[in-house]
Motif scaffolding. Structure first.
Motif, PDB file in Angstrom:
ATOM      1  N   UNK A 134       9.572  10.348   0.222  1.00 49.59           N
ATOM      2  CA  UNK A 134       9.205   8.955   0.498  1.00 49.59           C
ATOM      3  C   UNK A 134       7.740   8.808   0.862  1.00 49.59           C
ATOM      4  N   UNK A 135       7.022   9.900   0.930  1.00 48.07           N
ATOM      5  CA  UNK A 135       5.582   9.852   1.127  1.00 48.07           C
ATOM      6  C   UNK A 135       4.929  10.904   0.247  1.00 48.07           C
ATOM      7  N   UNK A 136       3.657  10.774  -0.082  1.00 49.82           N
ATOM      8  CA  UNK A 136       3.016  11.676  -1.046  1.00 49.82           C
ATOM      9  C   UNK A 136       3.042  13.135  -0.616  1.00 49.82           C
ATOM     10  N   UNK A 137       3.309  14.012  -1.596  1.00 52.68           N
ATOM     11  CA  UNK A 137       3.259  15.457  -1.382  1.00 52.68           C
ATOM     12  C   UNK A 137       2.340  16.068  -2.429  1.00 52.68           C
ATOM     13  N   UNK A 138       1.740  17.194  -2.077  1.00 51.56           N
ATOM     14  CA  UNK A 138       0.841  17.883  -3.001  1.00 51.56           C
ATOM     15  C   UNK A 138       1.628  18.531  -4.137  1.00 51.56           C
ATOM     16  N   UNK A 139       1.121  18.397  -5.350  1.00 50.67           N
ATOM     17  CA  UNK A 139       1.680  19.139  -6.479  1.00 50.67           C
ATOM     18  C   UNK A 139       1.367  20.617  -6.274  1.00 50.67           C
ATOM     19  N   UNK A 140       2.364  21.457  -6.498  1.00 46.73           N
ATOM     20  CA  UNK A 140       2.228  22.880  -6.261  1.00 46.73           C
ATOM     21  C   UNK A 140       1.410  23.531  -7.372  1.00 46.73           C
ATOM     22  N   UNK A 141       0.199  23.936  -7.055  1.00 46.81           N
ATOM     23  CA  UNK A 141      -0.674  24.663  -7.973  1.00 46.81           C
ATOM     24  C   UNK A 141      -0.786  24.006  -9.351  1.00 46.81           C
ATOM     25  N   UNK A 142      -1.461  22.851  -9.425  1.00 43.35           N
ATOM     26  CA  UNK A 142      -1.653  22.238 -10.749  1.00 43.35           C
ATOM     27  C   UNK A 142      -2.484  23.092 -11.691  1.00 43.35           C
ATOM     28  N   UNK A 143      -3.252  24.055 -11.158  1.00 39.69           N
ATOM     29  CA  UNK A 143      -3.965  24.990 -12.014  1.00 39.69           C
ATOM     30  C   UNK A 143      -5.464  24.784 -12.090  1.00 39.69           C
ATOM     31  N   UNK A 177       6.423  19.525  -6.459  1.00 39.12           N
ATOM     32  CA  UNK A 177       6.179  20.260  -5.217  1.00 39.12           C
ATOM     33  C   UNK A 177       7.037  21.508  -5.095  1.00 39.12           C
ATOM     34  N   UNK A 178       7.689  21.910  -6.199  1.00 42.84           N
ATOM     35  CA  UNK A 178       8.512  23.102  -6.190  1.00 42.84           C
ATOM     36  C   UNK A 178       9.934  22.875  -5.742  1.00 42.84           C
ATOM     37  N   UNK A 184      -4.247  10.653  -8.507  1.00 41.16           N
ATOM     38  CA  UNK A 184      -5.281  11.673  -8.687  1.00 41.16           C
ATOM     39  C   UNK A 184      -6.470  11.320  -7.807  1.00 41.16           C
ATOM     40  N   UNK A 185      -7.005  12.306  -7.098  1.00 42.51           N
ATOM     41  CA  UNK A 185      -8.135  12.061  -6.209  1.00 42.51           C
ATOM     42  C   UNK A 185      -9.448  12.371  -6.905  1.00 42.51           C
ATOM     43  N   UNK A 186     -10.533  11.960  -6.301  1.00 42.80           N
ATOM     44  CA  UNK A 186     -11.854  12.222  -6.858  1.00 42.80           C
ATOM     45  C   UNK A 186     -12.178  13.711  -6.859  1.00 42.80           C
ATOM     46  N   UNK A 187     -11.442  14.499  -6.054  1.00 40.52           N
ATOM     47  CA  UNK A 187     -11.636  15.954  -6.056  1.00 40.52           C
ATOM     48  C   UNK A 187     -10.767  16.652  -7.095  1.00 40.52           C
ATOM     49  N   UNK A 188     -10.025  15.883  -7.908  1.00 40.80           N
ATOM     50  CA  UNK A 188      -9.192  16.469  -8.938  1.00 40.80           C
ATOM     51  C   UNK A 188      -7.862  16.982  -8.445  1.00 40.80           C
ATOM     52  N   UNK A 189      -7.431  16.548  -7.261  1.00 35.61           N
ATOM     53  CA  UNK A 189      -6.134  16.934  -6.715  1.00 35.61           C
ATOM     54  C   UNK A 189      -5.099  15.877  -7.067  1.00 35.61           C
ATOM     55  N   UNK A 190      -3.818  16.286  -7.052  1.00 34.89           N
ATOM     56  CA  UNK A 190      -2.727  15.375  -7.403  1.00 34.89           C
ATOM     57  C   UNK A 190      -1.669  15.388  -6.305  1.00 34.89           C
ATOM     58  N   UNK A 191      -1.219  14.178  -5.924  1.00 39.07           N
ATOM     59  CA  UNK A 191      -0.111  14.015  -5.000  1.00 39.07           C
ATOM     60  C   UNK A 191       0.909  13.075  -5.647  1.00 39.07           C
ATOM     61  N   UNK A 236       0.833  -1.203   0.000  1.00 39.41           N
ATOM     62  CA  UNK A 236       0.000   0.000   0.000  1.00 39.41           C
ATOM     63  C   UNK A 236       0.865   1.250   0.000  1.00 39.41           C
ATOM     64  N   UNK A 237       0.503   2.218  -0.841  1.00 37.43           N
ATOM     65  CA  UNK A 237       1.110   3.550  -0.776  1.00 37.43           C
ATOM     66  C   UNK A 237       0.463   4.285   0.392  1.00 37.43           C
ATOM     67  N   UNK A 238       1.270   4.710   1.330  1.00 38.92           N
ATOM     68  CA  UNK A 238       0.748   5.287   2.564  1.00 38.92           C
ATOM     69  C   UNK A 238       0.368   6.749   2.385  1.00 38.92           C
ATOM     70  N   UNK A 239      -0.568   7.185   3.221  1.00 36.19           N
ATOM     71  CA  UNK A 239      -0.943   8.588   3.258  1.00 36.19           C
ATOM     72  C   UNK A 239      -1.837   9.034   2.123  1.00 36.19           C
TER      73      UNK A 239
END
Length: 406
Positions: free
Chosen positions: A346-355, A339-340, A320-327, A300-303
């Motif tokens: 080693x764990x998921x981070x939010x993509x910085x401003x996918x737009x 992420x800039x 990609x999440x059901x809300x259209x966000x990307x990690x 399992x990918x954690x977090x």
């Protein structure tokens, strides 16, 4: 949860026809919300599509990318040394150019290491590098414009490129593959290269999605099972061994898969529970288990939660999440996790401003691209060959916008 195979439906004013567009294509093009009609990609026509919306993306490992727009045109950018941009030249481009000579509107696209393909009226047409017969035209001659795959044996609904091989998903769920086969990646029970399609054995015509890596291949079946074959030194086949396989082997997952991605030597699957599970090569933490140990079986990918789509790159992965966000997570020396920074995660981070709301997500060796609900395409990571499509030739650790001609 059992996933429904190909079904004709109506979505957002789109009417069915004979050429099998993915059901979510119409939603991406002209609906205010993305409509999930099932991971099996039910077939409908894209009649209501309006420019500049993007129906699909395909990223090549040799630093190029292609987009399928809602009018059926295909546009590519990046490296073009083998004609993989399909514009009848070998000139690399830092902004999209239109693929010439498709012979009609495309309904699906795929990209390999240095070749690309499109489905046009149920046929598959490919261009670019043809060293081991990956273009499927019976030759090993590079092509800078599309040629038709010979002897497909059915109506194609999807096409996917690997390192030096290609596979097509046919109407009804059968799979045909061609090109390099030195590790059994064609799944025909041999290790003989093929310059025209061969049937994958023992899939029982039940496939609904394909994912190809450098030397390996995976398929997701209608019931959510996953089968893999080919190169397995890094555990890419997920069967608990490191033995190469020339025929499909079942991957043991805790539940049905709804999406699948393979680009190099690791695989990720989005499950019915909206979790992500990954297996294979893990030197930079691409599996998301907060370690760097190779895994011969899925972990399992954690977090993560709410996962509806996955994208496996060279040494990184994204969800990609059901809300259209990307990690994203894993290797990041070129900024490919977005992420800039250029620091490994080693764990998921939010993509910085996918737009905006992300409807499609794809990853390659060291760059990542996303299609947004508003029709834009945004890319990040390695960009020195123009593969980010923004007119520049430099890396970008946060998303930049692909510049399509107006």
């Amino acid at each position: 949860m059992r996933l429904t195979p190909l079904i004709a439906v109506f979505v957002g004013g789109c009417a069915t026809d004979d050429w099998h567009l993915p059901a979510d294509a119409c939603a991406r093009c002209d609906e205010p919300d993305v409509v999930d009609v099932g991971a099996a990609r039910d077939v409908v026509d894209g009649g209501g599509c309006e420019e500049p919306a993007v129906r699909d993306l395909a990223l090549g490992h040799n630093n190029f990318a292609c987009a399928l727009r809602c009018d059926g045109s295909v546009w590519c950018w990046g490296v073009n040394t083998h004609g993989q941009l399909g514009d009848e030249t070998t000139v690399s481009r830092s902004t999209p150019v239109r693929v010439r000579g498709l012979g009609g509107p495309a309904t699906a696209i795929g990209a390999g290491y240095a070749h690309a393909c499109a489905v046009v009226r149920g046929e598959v047409r490919c261009w670019g590098r043809n060293l081991s017969g990956a273009l499927g035209d019976g030759t090993r001659t590079d092509r800078s414009a599309p040629v038709t795959v010979q002897g497909l044996g059915g109506v194609a609904v999807a096409v996917v490129g690997g390192g030096l091989h290609t596979c097509a998903l046919l109407e009804g769920g059968a799979v045909r593959c061609w090109g390099a086969n030195d590790r059994g990646q064609l799944g025909d029970g041999t290790d003989i290269d093929r310059s025209t399609p061969r049937a994958v054995v023992a899939l029982d015509e039940a496939a609904v999605q394909l994912a190809l890596g450098q030397y390996s291949t995976c398929a997701r079946l209608a019931d959510g099972d996953v089968r893999c074959w080919g190169f397995n030194t890094f555990g890419t086949l997920g069967d608990g061994t490191r033995s190469h396989r020339s025929a499909p082997r079942r991957v043991e997952l805790p539940e049905a898969a709804r999406d699948l991605s393979l680009a190099a030597n690791h695989v990720c699957a989005a499950l019915a529970s909206e979790e992500a599970w990954c297996w294979g090569y893990n030197v930079d933490g691409a599996l998301g288990d907060q370690g760097t140990t190779m895994r011969l079986r899925p972990v399992a990918a954690r977090g993560l939660s709410g996962v509806v789509g996955v994208a496996a790159g060279g040494r990184h992965s994204c969800a990609r999440s059901e809300e259209g966000r990307v990690r994203c997570w894993g290797g990041n020396e070129r900024g490919q996790i977005g992420d800039g920074t250029t620091t490994r995660a080693l764990q998921p981070v939010e993509v910085l401003d996918p737009g905006g709301f992300v409807t499609l997500l794809r990853a390659a060796d060291a760059f990542t691209c996303a299609a947004l609900r508003d029709g834009r395409v945004r890319c990040w990571g390695a960009g020195t060959d123009g593969q980010l499509g923004d007119g520049a030739s430099r890396d970008a650790p946060a998303p930049v916008t692909v510049h399509f001609p107006s």
